[in-house]
Design a protein around this motif. Structure first.
Motif, short mmCIF file in Angstrom:
data_model
loop_
_atom_site.label_atom_id
_atom_site.label_comp_id
_atom_site.label_asym_id
_atom_site.label_seq_id
_atom_site.Cartn_x
_atom_site.Cartn_y
_atom_site.Cartn_z
N MET A 1 -23.81 -2.32 -10.24
CA MET A 1 -22.77 -3.33 -10.24
C MET A 1 -21.85 -3.08 -9.03
N GLU A 2 -21.54 -4.13 -8.31
CA GLU A 2 -20.69 -4.02 -7.13
C GLU A 2 -19.22 -3.96 -7.51
N ASN A 3 -18.45 -3.24 -6.69
CA ASN A 3 -17.01 -3.19 -6.88
C ASN A 3 -16.40 -4.40 -6.17
N ASP A 4 -15.80 -5.29 -6.93
CA ASP A 4 -15.22 -6.50 -6.32
C ASP A 4 -13.70 -6.42 -6.22
N GLU A 5 -13.15 -5.21 -6.24
CA GLU A 5 -11.71 -5.04 -6.10
C GLU A 5 -11.35 -4.91 -4.62
N PHE A 6 -10.17 -5.36 -4.27
CA PHE A 6 -9.68 -5.21 -2.91
C PHE A 6 -8.16 -5.17 -2.95
N THR A 7 -7.57 -4.72 -1.85
CA THR A 7 -6.12 -4.60 -1.74
C THR A 7 -5.58 -5.71 -0.87
N LEU A 8 -4.49 -6.31 -1.29
CA LEU A 8 -3.76 -7.26 -0.47
C LEU A 8 -2.42 -6.64 -0.11
N TYR A 9 -2.00 -6.88 1.13
CA TYR A 9 -0.67 -6.44 1.55
C TYR A 9 0.34 -7.53 1.24
N ASP A 10 1.53 -7.14 0.82
CA ASP A 10 2.65 -8.07 0.74
C ASP A 10 3.22 -8.21 2.14
N LEU A 11 3.72 -9.39 2.45
CA LEU A 11 4.22 -9.68 3.79
C LEU A 11 5.65 -10.16 3.77
N LYS A 12 6.33 -9.96 4.88
CA LYS A 12 7.63 -10.57 5.12
C LYS A 12 7.50 -11.40 6.39
N VAL A 13 7.94 -12.65 6.33
CA VAL A 13 7.94 -13.53 7.49
C VAL A 13 9.40 -13.81 7.83
N GLU A 14 9.82 -13.40 9.02
CA GLU A 14 11.24 -13.47 9.40
C GLU A 14 11.41 -14.22 10.72
N VAL A 15 12.43 -15.06 10.76
CA VAL A 15 12.75 -15.82 11.98
C VAL A 15 13.43 -14.87 12.97
N THR A 16 12.88 -14.83 14.20
CA THR A 16 13.47 -14.05 15.28
C THR A 16 13.70 -14.98 16.47
N LEU A 33 9.01 -13.92 1.55
CA LEU A 33 8.00 -12.91 1.26
C LEU A 33 6.72 -13.59 0.80
N VAL A 34 5.62 -12.93 1.06
CA VAL A 34 4.33 -13.32 0.48
C VAL A 34 3.94 -12.16 -0.42
N GLN A 35 3.94 -12.42 -1.73
CA GLN A 35 3.60 -11.38 -2.71
C GLN A 35 2.38 -11.87 -3.47
N GLY A 36 1.23 -11.25 -3.16
CA GLY A 36 -0.02 -11.74 -3.74
C GLY A 36 -0.27 -13.15 -3.24
N GLU A 37 -0.40 -14.08 -4.16
CA GLU A 37 -0.63 -15.47 -3.79
C GLU A 37 0.66 -16.29 -3.73
N PRO A 60 -3.11 -15.29 4.73
CA PRO A 60 -4.15 -14.56 3.98
C PRO A 60 -4.88 -13.53 4.84
N ALA A 61 -5.09 -13.84 6.12
CA ALA A 61 -5.75 -12.87 6.99
C ALA A 61 -4.87 -11.64 7.21
N LYS A 62 -3.56 -11.84 7.36
CA LYS A 62 -2.64 -10.71 7.55
C LYS A 62 -2.52 -9.88 6.28
N GLN A 63 -2.85 -10.45 5.12
CA GLN A 63 -2.76 -9.71 3.86
C GLN A 63 -3.90 -8.73 3.67
N ARG A 64 -5.00 -8.92 4.34
CA ARG A 64 -6.20 -8.13 4.09
C ARG A 64 -6.30 -6.92 5.04
N PRO A 65 -6.99 -5.86 4.59
CA PRO A 65 -7.27 -4.74 5.50
C PRO A 65 -8.08 -5.27 6.69
N LEU A 66 -7.82 -4.71 7.87
CA LEU A 66 -8.45 -5.19 9.10
C LEU A 66 -9.20 -4.08 9.81
N GLY A 95 4.18 -3.83 1.93
CA GLY A 95 3.70 -3.10 0.75
C GLY A 95 2.33 -3.61 0.38
N THR A 96 1.79 -3.08 -0.73
CA THR A 96 0.47 -3.52 -1.21
C THR A 96 0.58 -4.03 -2.63
#
Length: 96
Positions: A1-16, A33-37, A60-66, A95-96
């Motif tokens: 059985m394959e492991n279908d778990e993965f980690t998402l990072y929480d993000l902060k988007v700030e105006v600069t 903030l982006v927390q999960g979905e 979503p791309a920034k949330q994933r391990p790269l 965070g994750t």
């Protein structure tokens, strides 16, 4: 059985501030903030619909391990979609 778990990072988007003045409704320091979905806005917070539509495909791309050589890991400042506006949007993993 394959492991279908993965980690998402929480993000902060700030105006600069970029090199030009703001011409849109952005205010330096505004953020969400982006927390999960979920997009989480501070109480009473607002964010431009047009800017949000430009940022959404990147989040979503920034949330994933790269991979080490993936440009998504190094490019974290996004320009306002209005070419006359000097606002920039910094995407930071918080965070994750």
């Amino acid at each position: 059985m394959e492991n279908d778990e993965f980690t998402l990072y929480d993000l902060k988007v700030e105006v600069t501030r970029g090199e030009k003045p703001f011409v849109c409704s952005h205010r330096e320091g505004d953020a969400f903030l982006v927390q999960g979905e979920n997009l989480v806005f501070p109480e009473g917070g607002a964010f431009s619909l047009y800017t949000l539509s430009a940022l959404l495909p990147l989040l979503p791309a920034k949330q994933r391990p790269l991979q080490d050589a993936d440009w998504m890991g190094t490019d974290d400042i996004i320009a306002c979609p209005d070419p006359n506006c000097g606002a920039r949007f910094k995407i930071t993993r918080v965070g994750t």
